[in-house]
Structures are given as C-alpha cells and as structure tokens.
Design an enzyme around this catalytic site. Structure first.
Site, PDB file in Angstrom:
ATOM      1  N   GLY A   9     -11.142 -25.485 -16.897  1.00  0.00           N
ATOM      2  CA  GLY A   9      -9.935 -25.633 -16.930  1.00  0.00           C
ATOM      3  C   GLY A   9      -9.198 -24.562 -18.021  1.00  0.00           C
ATOM      4  O   GLY A   9      -9.430 -23.416 -17.561  1.00  0.00           O
ATOM      5  N   CYS A  10      -8.074 -25.027 -18.580  1.00  0.00           N
ATOM      6  CA  CYS A  10      -7.385 -24.132 -19.498  1.00  0.00           C
ATOM      7  C   CYS A  10      -8.249 -23.279 -20.315  1.00  0.00           C
ATOM      8  O   CYS A  10      -9.040 -23.810 -21.085  1.00  0.00           O
ATOM      9  CB  CYS A  10      -6.274 -24.990 -20.263  1.00  0.00           C
ATOM     10  N   PHE A  11      -8.146 -22.041 -20.274  1.00  0.00           N
ATOM     11  CA  PHE A  11      -9.119 -21.152 -21.138  1.00  0.00           C
ATOM     12  C   PHE A  11      -8.996 -21.084 -22.478  1.00  0.00           C
ATOM     13  O   PHE A  11      -9.801 -20.801 -23.456  1.00  0.00           O
ATOM     14  CB  PHE A  11      -9.223 -19.781 -20.410  1.00  0.00           C
ATOM     15  N   TRP A  12      -7.789 -21.702 -22.989  1.00  0.00           N
ATOM     16  CA  TRP A  12      -7.594 -21.568 -24.411  1.00  0.00           C
ATOM     17  C   TRP A  12      -8.644 -22.649 -25.191  1.00  0.00           C
ATOM     18  O   TRP A  12      -9.368 -21.948 -26.026  1.00  0.00           O
ATOM     19  CB  TRP A  12      -6.460 -22.024 -24.842  1.00  0.00           C
ATOM     20  N   GLU A  53      -9.071 -19.468 -14.084  1.00  0.00           N
ATOM     21  CA  GLU A  53      -8.863 -19.189 -15.684  1.00  0.00           C
ATOM     22  C   GLU A  53     -10.220 -19.234 -16.104  1.00  0.00           C
ATOM     23  O   GLU A  53     -10.986 -20.395 -15.941  1.00  0.00           O
ATOM     24  CB  GLU A  53      -8.013 -19.915 -16.584  1.00  0.00           C
TER      25      GLU A  53
END
Length: 156
Positions: A9-12, A53
């Site tokens: 998912g979102c890499f953050w 990502e």
C-alpha cells in the site's frame, strides 16, 4: 547487510513500520516492478507504469531475519485486498514481495501457505511474489515522510 523490498500500500506507513524495527539499518521508499525507468510519483499514480510503491529495507540478518521481516510485512497490511489498501486503489498499491533468490521466494511461499491454513484471513491472500526488479527511489519529500512530520502511523 542485506536488502528486502516490500509493497503493502502507501509506502509512507510501511516505511515507518520497518524503519523503527530493531536490526533495520536503513529504509527508502520508491518504485519497483514497472516498465518505466526512473518513474516519478505522478507517473506511478496513473496506474499505467506497472510499478508498486515499495519500501526497500537494508537490514542486518544477524539481528533480524528475512522471516521476521515477512512477519512484519504481513502483520501491517491486508494481503487479501487486490490492488488496494484502505482508500488507496490501483496496482501501485498491490501487496507484493520482490525476492532476490529462490530461498527468499520459498520463504514467502511458505509464509503465505501458513497464513492461508491458519484461517487468520477470511479471504485468499493475493500477495504477489515477483523477482527483484530495478528499484527507483521516490522523490525526497516522500522519504521518511511520517517521521519528518512527527507521525507514527497513517494506517486506517
């Protein structure tokens, strides 16, 4: 030192989970698995480059094993969601492990098999296992994004 590459998912948020893990020496967010060289965030967001990502994790295998990294990976996202995590939709948010050799590939397959038979998830695991692909670091403003803002999680 060794490296492992995960998309969840979102890499953050994924980076923050791995960044704080004992035995992890460095993390970097970026893109892997696509057809465009050195893609930009804007290109990857079109869902037309084939990139995911990802977080590239540099770790000390004497302090944290690849299997332990897999546990963290599967504990921190929903591997039954195809091409999405939470509100983020598209193949760039797919659940993927990029493996560098047959040993890693077998460990991922074994972990997926264990999770499937454990009935931990109500749906089949859709995590893909892909051969290590070129890794392209994301733009600097994405690196350590949550840490720079004093946030520890962005998971829903």
């Amino acid at each position: 030192m060794a490296k492992a590459t995960f998309g969840a998912g979102c890499f953050w948020g994924v980076e923050e989970v791995f960044r704080t893990l004992d035995g992890v020496l460095e993390t970097s967010v970026g893109y892997a698995g696509g057809s465009v060289e050195n893609p930009t965030y804007e290109q990857v967001c079109t869902d037309r480059t084939g990139h995911a990502e990802v977080v590239q994790v540099t770790y000390n295998p004497e302090k944290v094993s690849y299997s332990e990294l897999l546990d963290v990976f599967f504990d921190n996202h929903n591997p039954t969601q195809l091409n999405r995590q939470g509100p983020d939709v598209g193949s760039q948010y797919r659940s993927v492990v990029f493996t560098s050799d047959d040993i890693e590939r077998n460990l991922v397959q074994q972990k997926i098999s264990e999770l499937q038979t454990s009935n931990r998830f109500n749906k089949p695991i859709v995590t893909t296992i892909e051969p290590q692909a070129p890794y392209w670091p994301a733009e600097d403003y994405h690196q350590k994004y949550l840490m720079k803002r004093g946030i520890t999680s962005c998971h829903i």
